[in-house]
Motif scaffolding. Structure first.
Motif, PDB file in Angstrom:
ATOM      1  N   LYS A  85       0.683  -1.145  -0.196  1.00 26.54           N
ATOM      2  CA  LYS A  85      -0.349   0.008  -0.068  1.00 26.54           C
ATOM      3  C   LYS A  85       0.901   1.233  -0.006  1.00 26.54           C
ATOM      4  O   LYS A  85       0.610   2.296  -0.787  1.00 26.54           O
ATOM      5  CB  LYS A  85      -0.910   0.065   1.245  1.00 26.54           C
ATOM      6  CG  LYS A  85      -2.072  -1.063   1.160  1.00 26.54           C
ATOM      7  CD  LYS A  85      -2.957  -0.892   2.474  1.00 26.54           C
ATOM      8  CE  LYS A  85      -3.951  -1.947   2.595  1.00 26.54           C
ATOM      9  NZ  LYS A  85      -4.680  -2.044   3.967  1.00 26.54           N
ATOM     10  N   GLN A  88       2.239   1.547  -3.263  1.00 30.05           N
ATOM     11  CA  GLN A  88       1.403   2.168  -4.403  1.00 30.05           C
ATOM     12  C   GLN A  88       0.845   3.628  -4.020  1.00 30.05           C
ATOM     13  O   GLN A  88       0.692   4.351  -5.066  1.00 30.05           O
ATOM     14  CB  GLN A  88       0.271   1.241  -4.049  1.00 30.05           C
ATOM     15  CG  GLN A  88       0.031  -0.141  -4.525  1.00 30.05           C
ATOM     16  CD  GLN A  88      -1.267  -0.870  -4.285  1.00 30.05           C
ATOM     17  OE1 GLN A  88      -1.760  -0.480  -3.392  1.00 30.05           O
ATOM     18  NE2 GLN A  88      -1.334  -1.972  -4.968  1.00 30.05           N
ATOM     19  N   SER A  89       1.230   4.128  -2.714  1.00 25.54           N
ATOM     20  CA  SER A  89       0.723   5.623  -2.515  1.00 25.54           C
ATOM     21  C   SER A  89       1.817   6.461  -3.138  1.00 25.54           C
ATOM     22  O   SER A  89       1.400   7.611  -3.358  1.00 25.54           O
ATOM     23  CB  SER A  89       0.672   5.806  -1.041  1.00 25.54           C
ATOM     24  OG  SER A  89       1.951   5.728  -0.506  1.00 25.54           O
ATOM     25  N   TYR A  90       3.165   5.736  -3.513  1.00 26.35           N
ATOM     26  CA  TYR A  90       4.079   6.600  -4.054  1.00 26.35           C
ATOM     27  C   TYR A  90       3.980   6.430  -5.529  1.00 26.35           C
ATOM     28  O   TYR A  90       5.044   7.005  -6.395  1.00 26.35           O
ATOM     29  CB  TYR A  90       5.456   6.265  -3.557  1.00 26.35           C
ATOM     30  CG  TYR A  90       5.813   7.237  -2.285  1.00 26.35           C
ATOM     31  CD1 TYR A  90       6.651   8.380  -2.120  1.00 26.35           C
ATOM     32  CD2 TYR A  90       5.079   6.672  -1.031  1.00 26.35           C
ATOM     33  CE1 TYR A  90       6.868   8.812  -1.114  1.00 26.35           C
ATOM     34  CE2 TYR A  90       5.533   7.467   0.127  1.00 26.35           C
ATOM     35  CZ  TYR A  90       6.289   8.514  -0.033  1.00 26.35           C
ATOM     36  OH  TYR A  90       6.482   9.257   1.154  1.00 26.35           O
ATOM     37  N   ARG A  91       3.075   5.705  -6.205  1.00 21.48           N
ATOM     38  CA  ARG A  91       2.823   5.531  -7.504  1.00 21.48           C
ATOM     39  C   ARG A  91       4.115   4.921  -8.084  1.00 21.48           C
ATOM     40  O   ARG A  91       4.470   5.264  -9.155  1.00 21.48           O
ATOM     41  CB  ARG A  91       2.505   6.833  -8.272  1.00 21.48           C
ATOM     42  CG  ARG A  91       1.194   7.378  -7.840  1.00 21.48           C
ATOM     43  CD  ARG A  91       0.850   8.562  -8.541  1.00 21.48           C
ATOM     44  NE  ARG A  91      -0.638   9.208  -8.149  1.00 21.48           N
ATOM     45  CZ  ARG A  91      -1.292  10.392  -8.506  1.00 21.48           C
ATOM     46  NH1 ARG A  91      -0.445  10.987  -9.731  1.00 21.48           N
ATOM     47  NH2 ARG A  91      -2.323  10.641  -8.279  1.00 21.48           N
TER      48      ARG A  91
END
Length: 405
Positions: A85, A88-91
């Motif tokens: 997660k 993903q939050s940092y793409r």
């Protein structure tokens, strides 16, 4: 010296930076000290430069420790799904490569930048290169003597990693500190490391360097430090011996003087493509050469070596006695060889052993005898299998520590 930190984390690698970011965002005043010019060097070079940052299937069963239960708490509190997660939050784009192993699509530097970003969010101060000369004090009042001056802190977190890859500055400093404070250390040795052989043990195979194939491999025993293992993985033949995921995994369980056992057809048989017994008893093969029969399930060059070792090279299957067929089958499915040793710390990916888990609280990673002194990551006697598990231990142990600071 007027400022007292909530925690000083020694080591700016995976565990140290992650712990710092989590603790900082909890409102703690955190200082990270590292002796290197560049932070996160082991992250940078991992996974061929793409960082195998975790594993989808990570569980306590993927770790070696004298106390196999020790890692359960930390891994449960911060599973791989949580780190995914964050990624993903940092793409950060990533992909699954093999058996749940997750790699960055682009560069391992993205993970380092993410960790530094998390530290920035928490107002973490990072100083490097700074040499720590000594650590003294007691619970709530520790004094860190460094090349840049002295610092006081309520807690000290040792996150300096292990001994592998000395070229990037790996040291035994965390283990030295553990011994200084009279904590037991499980003798360290290289893990996830290629094995070497003498020429006599490796006869015929040393000319096949670069050849890779899936095998079933077994090593260790019930009486060993970490027991026995069996893996279905790829094996790589090298000029000096054996490598590849199968051997790196088995090497963690291997003890000096013991043999490893390779079933060269085991991994192929496991996927259901063929039955080993049928291969050696199939009379439709009567007019085929022995090496060509073997080559239906393994590289021809390797098939010729095994046929030659049993004096069957160039012989038709009909010319091979039942006894010789059985001997050939035994050679291939239970190939046993004693390694001369490992290729050492320069080639090892991680360290086995470290601070004895009996000395630490599994909920917090704090030394039981010395409140406020913590050990996280690779310096602890918790070592993962190949495939992102060791990074997950860095994240999980760092998180457990950060929650208790």
């Amino acid at each position: 010296m007027s400022k007292i930190w909530d925690a000083i984390i020694i080591g700016g690698g995976a565990a140290g930076l992650f712990c710092a970011g989590v603790a900082g965002q909890r409102g703690k005043k955190i200082l990270v000290l590292d002796h290197s010019d560049s932070l996160g060097e082991k992250i940078r070079i991992s996974g061929g430069g793409r960082c195998n940052f975790t594993n989808l299937h990570c569980s306590p069963a993927n770790f070696l420790s004298l106390n196999p239960h020790f890692a359960k708490s930390a891994l449960a509190r911060y599973p791989s799904t949580e780190f995914i997660k964050l990624v993903q939050s940092y793409r950060i784009a990533y992909h699954e490569k093999h058996q749940g192993q997750l790699f960055c699509d682009d560069s391992a530097m993205q993970i380092i930048e993410m960790l530094l970003g998390e530290c920035a969010k928490g107002g973490v101060e990072i100083r490097h290169p700074v040499k720590v000369d000594s650590i003294s004090g007691k619970a709530g009042d520790w004094l860190i003597h460094t090349s840049a001056g002295n610092e006081r802190t309520k807690s000290v977190v040792m996150a300096t990693g292990g001994l592998p890859v000395p070229a990037i500055g790996a040291t035994a400093y965390a283990l030295d500190i553990a011994k200084q404070f009279e904590l037991q250390v499980v003798e360290p040795r290289p893990a996830l490391v290629p094995l070497s052989f003498t020429s006599s043990e490796f006869e015929g195979l040393n000319e096949l360097a670069g050849l890779s194939l899936p095998v079933r491999i077994a090593a260790g025993s019930k009486g060993n430090r970490y027991g026995a293992c069996r893996f279905n993985e790829d094996l790589l033949l090298t000029h000096k011996g054996l490598s590849g995921p199968a051997v790196l995994q088995a090497g963690s369980y291997w003890a000096e003087g013991e043999a490893i056992h390779v079933d060269w057809l085991g991994a192929v048989e496991a996927n259901g493509r063929f039955n080993c017994d049928e291969l050696f008893s199939n009379e439709e093969n009567r007019l085929k050469l022995t090496e060509n029969i073997l080559a239906s399930v393994m590289p021809l060059r390797l098939a010729k070596v095994f046929a030659e070792q049993k004096n069957l090279l160039g012989k038709k299957w009909a010319e091979v006695s039942k006894k010789d067929r059985q001997a050939l089958k035994e050679l291939i499915t239970n190939w046993s060889v004693k390694p001369a040793g490992t290729l050492g710390w320069k080639k090892a990916e991680v360290m086995l052993g470290g601070v004895d888990t009996k000395e630490l609280d599994g909920q917090t990673m704090m030394a039981r005898k010395h409140p406020g002194l913590y050990f996280i990551g690779e310096c602890v006697d918790v070592t993962g299998h190949l495939g992102g598990h060791n990074f997950q231990w860095a994240w999980a142990s760092g998180f457990a520590c950060a929650q208790s600071l």
